[in-house]
Write a protein that holds these residues in place. Structure first.
Motif, PDB file in Angstrom:
ATOM      1  N   MET A 232       0.843  -1.187   0.000  1.00  0.00           N
ATOM      2  CA  MET A 232       0.000   0.000   0.000  1.00  0.00           C
ATOM      3  C   MET A 232       0.883   1.243   0.000  1.00  0.00           C
ATOM      4  O   MET A 232       1.854   1.316   0.738  1.00  0.00           O
ATOM      5  CB  MET A 232      -0.915  -0.017   1.214  1.00  0.00           C
ATOM      6  N   GLU A 233       0.533   2.187  -0.829  1.00  0.00           N
ATOM      7  CA  GLU A 233       1.283   3.430  -0.953  1.00  0.00           C
ATOM      8  C   GLU A 233       1.024   4.322   0.263  1.00  0.00           C
ATOM      9  O   GLU A 233      -0.105   4.442   0.725  1.00  0.00           O
ATOM     10  CB  GLU A 233       0.856   4.155  -2.236  1.00  0.00           C
ATOM     11  N   LEU A 234       2.082   4.938   0.786  1.00  0.00           N
ATOM     12  CA  LEU A 234       1.943   5.845   1.919  1.00  0.00           C
ATOM     13  C   LEU A 234       1.462   7.198   1.413  1.00  0.00           C
ATOM     14  O   LEU A 234       1.971   7.713   0.422  1.00  0.00           O
ATOM     15  CB  LEU A 234       3.279   5.999   2.638  1.00  0.00           C
ATOM     16  N   GLU A 235       0.477   7.767   2.106  1.00  0.00           N
ATOM     17  CA  GLU A 235      -0.055   9.065   1.715  1.00  0.00           C
ATOM     18  C   GLU A 235      -0.452   9.845   2.961  1.00  0.00           C
ATOM     19  O   GLU A 235      -0.631   9.264   4.036  1.00  0.00           O
ATOM     20  CB  GLU A 235      -1.250   8.913   0.778  1.00  0.00           C
ATOM     21  N   VAL A 236      -0.597  11.128   2.833  1.00  0.00           N
ATOM     22  CA  VAL A 236      -0.967  11.999   3.948  1.00  0.00           C
ATOM     23  C   VAL A 236      -2.307  11.553   4.519  1.00  0.00           C
ATOM     24  O   VAL A 236      -3.230  11.223   3.784  1.00  0.00           O
ATOM     25  CB  VAL A 236      -1.030  13.466   3.472  1.00  0.00           C
ATOM     26  N   GLY A 237      -2.393  11.519   5.859  1.00  0.00           N
ATOM     27  CA  GLY A 237      -3.626  11.133   6.539  1.00  0.00           C
ATOM     28  C   GLY A 237      -3.738   9.659   6.854  1.00  0.00           C
ATOM     29  O   GLY A 237      -4.673   9.240   7.526  1.00  0.00           O
ATOM     30  N   LEU A 238      -2.794   8.856   6.425  1.00  0.00           N
ATOM     31  CA  LEU A 238      -2.840   7.413   6.630  1.00  0.00           C
ATOM     32  C   LEU A 238      -2.368   7.060   8.038  1.00  0.00           C
ATOM     33  O   LEU A 238      -1.435   7.660   8.559  1.00  0.00           O
ATOM     34  CB  LEU A 238      -1.953   6.727   5.597  1.00  0.00           C
TER      35      LEU A 238
ATOM     36  N   VAL B 137      -4.723  -0.647   7.649  1.00  0.00           N
ATOM     37  CA  VAL B 137      -6.003  -0.462   6.962  1.00  0.00           C
ATOM     38  C   VAL B 137      -7.050  -0.105   8.006  1.00  0.00           C
ATOM     39  O   VAL B 137      -7.188  -0.794   9.018  1.00  0.00           O
ATOM     40  CB  VAL B 137      -6.412  -1.749   6.219  1.00  0.00           C
ATOM     41  N   TRP B 138      -7.784   0.986   7.750  1.00  0.00           N
ATOM     42  CA  TRP B 138      -8.827   1.419   8.665  1.00  0.00           C
ATOM     43  C   TRP B 138      -9.989   1.915   7.834  1.00  0.00           C
ATOM     44  O   TRP B 138      -9.857   2.853   7.062  1.00  0.00           O
ATOM     45  CB  TRP B 138      -8.302   2.516   9.586  1.00  0.00           C
ATOM     46  N   GLU B 139     -11.140   1.309   7.985  1.00  0.00           N
ATOM     47  CA  GLU B 139     -12.298   1.601   7.144  1.00  0.00           C
ATOM     48  C   GLU B 139     -13.125   2.779   7.655  1.00  0.00           C
ATOM     49  O   GLU B 139     -13.748   3.473   6.876  1.00  0.00           O
ATOM     50  CB  GLU B 139     -13.205   0.365   7.071  1.00  0.00           C
ATOM     51  N   LYS B 140     -13.141   3.001   8.952  1.00  0.00           N
ATOM     52  CA  LYS B 140     -14.003   4.022   9.539  1.00  0.00           C
ATOM     53  C   LYS B 140     -13.395   5.418   9.382  1.00  0.00           C
ATOM     54  O   LYS B 140     -12.214   5.560   9.084  1.00  0.00           O
ATOM     55  CB  LYS B 140     -14.231   3.718  11.019  1.00  0.00           C
ATOM     56  N   GLN B 141     -14.208   6.426   9.650  1.00  0.00           N
ATOM     57  CA  GLN B 141     -13.745   7.808   9.570  1.00  0.00           C
ATOM     58  C   GLN B 141     -12.714   8.053  10.676  1.00  0.00           C
ATOM     59  O   GLN B 141     -12.836   7.560  11.783  1.00  0.00           O
ATOM     60  CB  GLN B 141     -14.921   8.760   9.740  1.00  0.00           C
ATOM     61  N   SER B 142     -11.687   8.834  10.353  1.00  0.00           N
ATOM     62  CA  SER B 142     -10.621   9.099  11.307  1.00  0.00           C
ATOM     63  C   SER B 142     -10.108  10.523  11.129  1.00  0.00           C
ATOM     64  O   SER B 142     -10.429  11.186  10.143  1.00  0.00           O
ATOM     65  CB  SER B 142      -9.480   8.101  11.095  1.00  0.00           C
ATOM     66  N   PRO B 143      -9.281  10.997  12.055  1.00  0.00           N
ATOM     67  CA  PRO B 143      -8.669  12.315  11.890  1.00  0.00           C
ATOM     68  C   PRO B 143      -7.817  12.397  10.624  1.00  0.00           C
ATOM     69  O   PRO B 143      -7.565  13.475  10.103  1.00  0.00           O
ATOM     70  CB  PRO B 143      -7.807  12.473  13.138  1.00  0.00           C
ATOM     71  N   GLY B 144      -7.382  11.262  10.123  1.00  0.00           N
ATOM     72  CA  GLY B 144      -6.608  11.225   8.890  1.00  0.00           C
ATOM     73  C   GLY B 144      -7.376  11.803   7.714  1.00  0.00           C
ATOM     74  O   GLY B 144      -6.798  12.418   6.817  1.00  0.00           O
ATOM     75  N   ASP B 145      -8.697  11.623   7.733  1.00  0.00           N
ATOM     76  CA  ASP B 145      -9.529  12.204   6.677  1.00  0.00           C
ATOM     77  C   ASP B 145      -9.447  13.723   6.703  1.00  0.00           C
ATOM     78  O   ASP B 145      -9.365  14.373   5.667  1.00  0.00           O
ATOM     79  CB  ASP B 145     -10.982  11.757   6.831  1.00  0.00           C
ATOM     80  N   LYS B 146      -9.473  14.297   7.915  1.00  0.00           N
ATOM     81  CA  LYS B 146      -9.359  15.753   8.049  1.00  0.00           C
ATOM     82  C   LYS B 146      -7.983  16.237   7.609  1.00  0.00           C
ATOM     83  O   LYS B 146      -7.862  17.273   6.970  1.00  0.00           O
ATOM     84  CB  LYS B 146      -9.610  16.181   9.493  1.00  0.00           C
ATOM     85  N   ILE B 147      -6.943  15.493   7.967  1.00  0.00           N
ATOM     86  CA  ILE B 147      -5.586  15.867   7.575  1.00  0.00           C
ATOM     87  C   ILE B 147      -5.481  15.856   6.055  1.00  0.00           C
ATOM     88  O   ILE B 147      -4.938  16.778   5.450  1.00  0.00           O
ATOM     89  CB  ILE B 147      -4.547  14.915   8.202  1.00  0.00           C
ATOM     90  N   ARG B 148      -6.001  14.823   5.440  1.00  0.00           N
ATOM     91  CA  ARG B 148      -5.945  14.672   3.988  1.00  0.00           C
ATOM     92  C   ARG B 148      -6.669  15.812   3.280  1.00  0.00           C
ATOM     93  O   ARG B 148      -6.226  16.309   2.259  1.00  0.00           O
ATOM     94  CB  ARG B 148      -6.556  13.325   3.592  1.00  0.00           C
ATOM     95  N   GLU B 149      -7.800  16.245   3.841  1.00  0.00           N
ATOM     96  CA  GLU B 149      -8.601  17.307   3.237  1.00  0.00           C
ATOM     97  C   GLU B 149      -8.162  18.698   3.673  1.00  0.00           C
ATOM     98  O   GLU B 149      -8.808  19.680   3.342  1.00  0.00           O
ATOM     99  CB  GLU B 149     -10.071  17.086   3.577  1.00  0.00           C
TER     100      GLU B 149
ATOM    101  N   PHE C 297      -0.216   9.184  12.602  1.00  0.00           N
ATOM    102  CA  PHE C 297      -0.819   9.604  11.347  1.00  0.00           C
ATOM    103  C   PHE C 297       0.232  10.331  10.541  1.00  0.00           C
ATOM    104  O   PHE C 297       1.042  11.070  11.106  1.00  0.00           O
ATOM    105  CB  PHE C 297      -2.006  10.551  11.583  1.00  0.00           C
ATOM    106  N   ILE C 298       0.226  10.139   9.235  1.00  0.00           N
ATOM    107  CA  ILE C 298       1.155  10.868   8.367  1.00  0.00           C
ATOM    108  C   ILE C 298       0.598  12.270   8.188  1.00  0.00           C
ATOM    109  O   ILE C 298      -0.523  12.456   7.711  1.00  0.00           O
ATOM    110  CB  ILE C 298       1.319  10.175   6.999  1.00  0.00           C
ATOM    111  N   PHE C 299       1.376  13.258   8.593  1.00  0.00           N
ATOM    112  CA  PHE C 299       0.959  14.652   8.548  1.00  0.00           C
ATOM    113  C   PHE C 299       1.444  15.354   7.283  1.00  0.00           C
ATOM    114  O   PHE C 299       0.751  16.187   6.714  1.00  0.00           O
ATOM    115  CB  PHE C 299       1.494  15.374   9.782  1.00  0.00           C
ATOM    116  N   LYS C 300       2.652  14.987   6.848  1.00  0.00           N
ATOM    117  CA  LYS C 300       3.249  15.618   5.674  1.00  0.00           C
ATOM    118  C   LYS C 300       4.182  14.613   5.018  1.00  0.00           C
ATOM    119  O   LYS C 300       4.673  13.695   5.674  1.00  0.00           O
ATOM    120  CB  LYS C 300       4.038  16.855   6.132  1.00  0.00           C
TER     121      LYS C 300
END
Length: 93
Positions: A1-7, A56-68, A22-25
């Motif tokens: 799996m590729e690493l990306e912001v918010g993961l 792998v995490w299916e539910k909503q998390s703070p990572g979604d906010k970081i990504r957006e 969580f990956i911030f940057k």
């Protein structure tokens, strides 16, 4: 799996081995990690990409906010990681 912001990731090397972040940057071969407790949003930890594994995490998390690029607090991150650890312990038993 590729690493990306918010993961959500787990450290697999270093003195913080086994810790969740969580990956911030993201930069070339480095990522900046936050956990809300020891590594806050204003002081992320710099770590090489090869020293973490993605989770792998299916539910909503703070990572979604970081990504957006929405406002997220250290408390939200810390609370989520604490809940994730509890749930993981229940699954392993």
């Amino acid at each position: 799996m590729e690493l990306e912001v918010g993961l959500l990731v787990q450290s697999i090397a270093g003195h913080d081995k086994g810790s969740y972040f969580f990956i911030f940057k993201e930069e070339a071969e480095y990522i900046y990690l936050v956990d809300g407790k020891y590594r806050c949003l204003d002081r992320p930890k710099k770590k090489k990409k090869k020293h973490v594994k993605s989770l792998v995490w299916e539910k909503q998390s703070p990572g979604d906010k970081i990504r957006e690029k929405l406002k997220v607090t250290d408390e939200e991150i810390k609370y989520f990681i604490r809940c994730f650890k509890r749930e993981e312990q229940v699954v392993r038993r």
